[in-house]
Enzyme design. Structure first.
Site, PDB file in Angstrom:
ATOM      1  N   LYS A  59       0.873  -1.174   0.000  1.00 59.20           N
ATOM      2  CA  LYS A  59       0.000   0.000   0.000  1.00 59.20           C
ATOM      3  C   LYS A  59       0.907   1.220   0.000  1.00 59.20           C
ATOM      4  O   LYS A  59       1.932   1.232   0.697  1.00 59.20           O
ATOM      5  CB  LYS A  59      -0.894  -0.026   1.252  1.00 59.20           C
ATOM      6  CG  LYS A  59      -1.938   1.100   1.293  1.00 59.20           C
ATOM      7  CD  LYS A  59      -2.858   0.960   2.497  1.00 59.20           C
ATOM      8  CE  LYS A  59      -3.955   2.009   2.514  1.00 59.20           C
ATOM      9  NZ  LYS A  59      -4.907   1.812   3.633  1.00 59.20           N
ATOM     10  N   SER A 134      -9.746   1.918   2.552  1.00 59.76           N
ATOM     11  CA  SER A 134      -8.838   2.678   1.715  1.00 59.76           C
ATOM     12  C   SER A 134      -7.798   1.827   0.989  1.00 59.76           C
ATOM     13  O   SER A 134      -7.189   2.296   0.036  1.00 59.76           O
ATOM     14  CB  SER A 134      -8.107   3.733   2.550  1.00 59.76           C
ATOM     15  OG  SER A 134      -7.315   3.103   3.545  1.00 59.76           O
ATOM     16  N   SER A 158     -10.025  -0.543   6.697  1.00 66.61           N
ATOM     17  CA  SER A 158      -9.411  -0.448   5.374  1.00 66.61           C
ATOM     18  C   SER A 158      -8.698  -1.680   4.851  1.00 66.61           C
ATOM     19  O   SER A 158      -8.336  -1.708   3.676  1.00 66.61           O
ATOM     20  CB  SER A 158      -8.453   0.731   5.317  1.00 66.61           C
ATOM     21  OG  SER A 158      -9.183   1.911   5.143  1.00 66.61           O
TER      22      SER A 158
HETATM   23  N1  GLN Z   1     -13.392   4.170   5.961  1.00 64.36           N
HETATM   24  C1  GLN Z   1     -12.750   4.568   7.173  1.00 64.36           C
HETATM   25  C2  GLN Z   1     -12.295   6.008   7.055  1.00 64.36           C
HETATM   26  O1  GLN Z   1     -12.536   6.583   6.063  1.00 64.36           O
HETATM   27  C3  GLN Z   1     -11.576   3.672   7.484  1.00 64.36           C
HETATM   28  C4  GLN Z   1     -10.354   3.966   6.706  1.00 64.36           C
HETATM   29  C5  GLN Z   1      -9.163   3.174   7.145  1.00 64.36           C
HETATM   30  O2  GLN Z   1      -9.300   2.129   7.798  1.00 64.36           O
HETATM   31  N2  GLN Z   1      -8.001   3.673   6.818  1.00 64.36           N
HETATM   32  O3  GLN Z   1     -11.724   6.566   7.943  1.00 64.36           O
END
Ligand code: GLN
Length: 468
Positions: A59, A134, A158
């Protein structure tokens, strides 16, 4: 080609294939998914080790020395870190070969990968659908058979949510199990590195390399790492799995409920005991998370000032102008929304009403889990309320996007390990079963994942967009 597992990769290696060349070719074939921001193999690999020669993707929030690390943001478009993240170092040390950096929502903020400054990622099961976020690029490269595994990070889901949307296995360790050193920070009390792969067994192997104490991360926990491969064969006989009513609550589509219940019956058939439990404060996790995460983000992202590193506005008139223009130009809309929200909830006069309240709710949620784990060994439910949504479907409505994180964020607020396992299909798109474990009991999760995958083959199903 069938699903790309570590075993398949080792067989190909032993047959003399150049695994990295093959992976680069597959990445080019699958380039329409936009799953990689940078396609460029890491300069050196040791050639020996547990994952010797096996290609994967990071990532794009893990700092890679000498290779740009964008975090999905224009702010870091030209950022070339002078050092490797601990996770990067460890995987390289095990011989794994990075082929590049996976696309992601900007600063890991999002649930659909539509917030990336490098364009959205498409779901290999249906390219009009989001891959989740994400870590959408990480899930897509695994689902598309480009690589056998990819790193991710999970602040509020994410790793698990994109794994569920793309029909692959995603593992989020206990907070403190894997070092955050060199991982671009979003919300430091919630962020945890994880892995996306085909199977629980493959997650176990990668996690074994990633996990462990790191003196460079003060929140990394100094505690021995289990033997995850050994844990895989433990089975689930007599294991108590709590079916949390709230994880099947309002908003969770009927078909998702029945699909996940059917997957749980497979675990029951393997010897697990299903027990009904309650997590009464779970519905409060969205408001608590969407106060705490932006609060921490507003603090973490203050470092991008146009002076030290990152995007710098060209024609600024004075220091304040440099700050505001650099940030206005470098950050996208969702990141700005979070910074504004976070700054607001931390400001004097609002701190008690929002931030402090959210911290109190966080404690209640952790207490709920602690109570439940007095009765059961694992907690289960759907990873997401529904299957992957259409690109653009929720972009105009941030609250609807946030609400869809209902089944994942509580785990991060409580710092627990959890995984998402492929659990069948709804309208031709993957559904995910989430299992949540006790702190530092990654082993029981992996054992349950393996038990499920030994009797089902959802995790090996190939997406129409997978390279064959
Ligand atoms: N969807 C969640 C957010 O927007 C989690 C994102 C994540 O785990 N990085 O914060």
């Amino acid at each position: 080609m069938s699903a790309l597992t570590l075993a398949a990769q080792r067989a190909a290696r032993d047959a003399g294939r150049d695994l990295v060349e093959d992976a680069l070719a597959r990445a080019r074939t699958a380039s329409g998914l936009n799953a990689l921001i940078t396609l460029e193999p890491a300069p050196t690999t040791s050639g020996a080790g547990e994952l010797a020669g096996i290609p994967f993707a990071h990532k794009d929030l893990f700092c890679t020395r000498g290779q740009r690390t964008t975090c999905g943001s224009k702010m870091l478009a030209d950022f070339v870190p002078p050092y490797d993240a601990t996770v990067v170092e460890r995987l390289a040390g095990a011989g794994a070969a990075s082929i590049g950096k996976a696309n992601m929502d900007e600063f890991a903020m999002g649930s659909s990968n539509e917030n990336s400054a490098y364009g959205p990622v498409r779901n290999p099961w249906n390219t009009t659908r989001v891959p989740g976020g994400s870590s959408g690029g990480s899930a897509a490269v695994v689902a598309a058979n480009v690589v056998a595994f990819a790193t991710g990070s999970d602040t509020g889901g994410s790793v698990r949510q994109p794994a569920a949307f793309c029909g692959v296995t995603g593992f989020k360790p206990t907070y403190g199990r894997v070092s955050r050193y060199g991982m671009v920070a979003y919300a430091s009390s919630l962020d945890q590195a994880g892995v996306i792969a085909r199977s629980a067994a493959d997650c176990a192997e990668v996690l074994q390399v990633m996990a462990g104490h790191d003196p460079r991360d003060a929140t990394s926990v100094d505690r021995p790492v289990d033997d995850y491969r050994a844990a895989l064969v433990r089975g689930v006989k007599g294991l108590r799995i709590g079916i949390a009513r709230e994880l099947f609550g309002a908003g969770v589509r009927d078909a998702m409920q029945s699909t996940v219940h059917a997957a749980l019956r497979e675990l029951e058939a393997a010897g697990a005991v299903l027990v009904d439990i309650a997590l009464p404060t779970l519905p409060l996790s969205i408001p608590a998370y969407y106060v705490i995460a932006p609060a921490e983000a507003s603090s973490n992202l203050a470092r991008y000032d146009g002076v030290r590193y990152g995007h710098r506005a060209a024609d600024a008139k004075g220091l304040r102008d440099l700050y505001s223009r650099s940030r206005a130009e470098g950050f996208g809309t969702e990141v700005k929304r979070r910074i504004l929200t976070g700054t607001y909830v931390l400001s004097s006069g609002y701190y008690d009403a929002y931030y402090l309240r959210a911290q109190q709710v966080r404690r209640l949620i952790a207490d709920d889990f602690a109570r439940a784990f007095g009765q059961v060994d694992l907690i289960a439910g759907p990873t997401t309320p529904d299957i992957a949504f259409k690109l653009g479907e929720k972009t105009a409505d941030p609250l609807a996007m946030y609400a869809a994180d209902i089944n994942t964020v509580a785990v991060n607020l409580a710092g627990l390990p959890a995984m998402s396992l492929p659990a069948g299909f709804i309208d031709g798109l993957p559904a995910g079963l989430q299992l949540i474990g006790r702190a530092f009991d990654e082993s029981t999760l992996l054992a349950a994942g393996q038990a499920l995958q030994a009797r089902t083959d959802w995790h090996l199903a190939l997406a129409p967009g997978a390279v064959r």
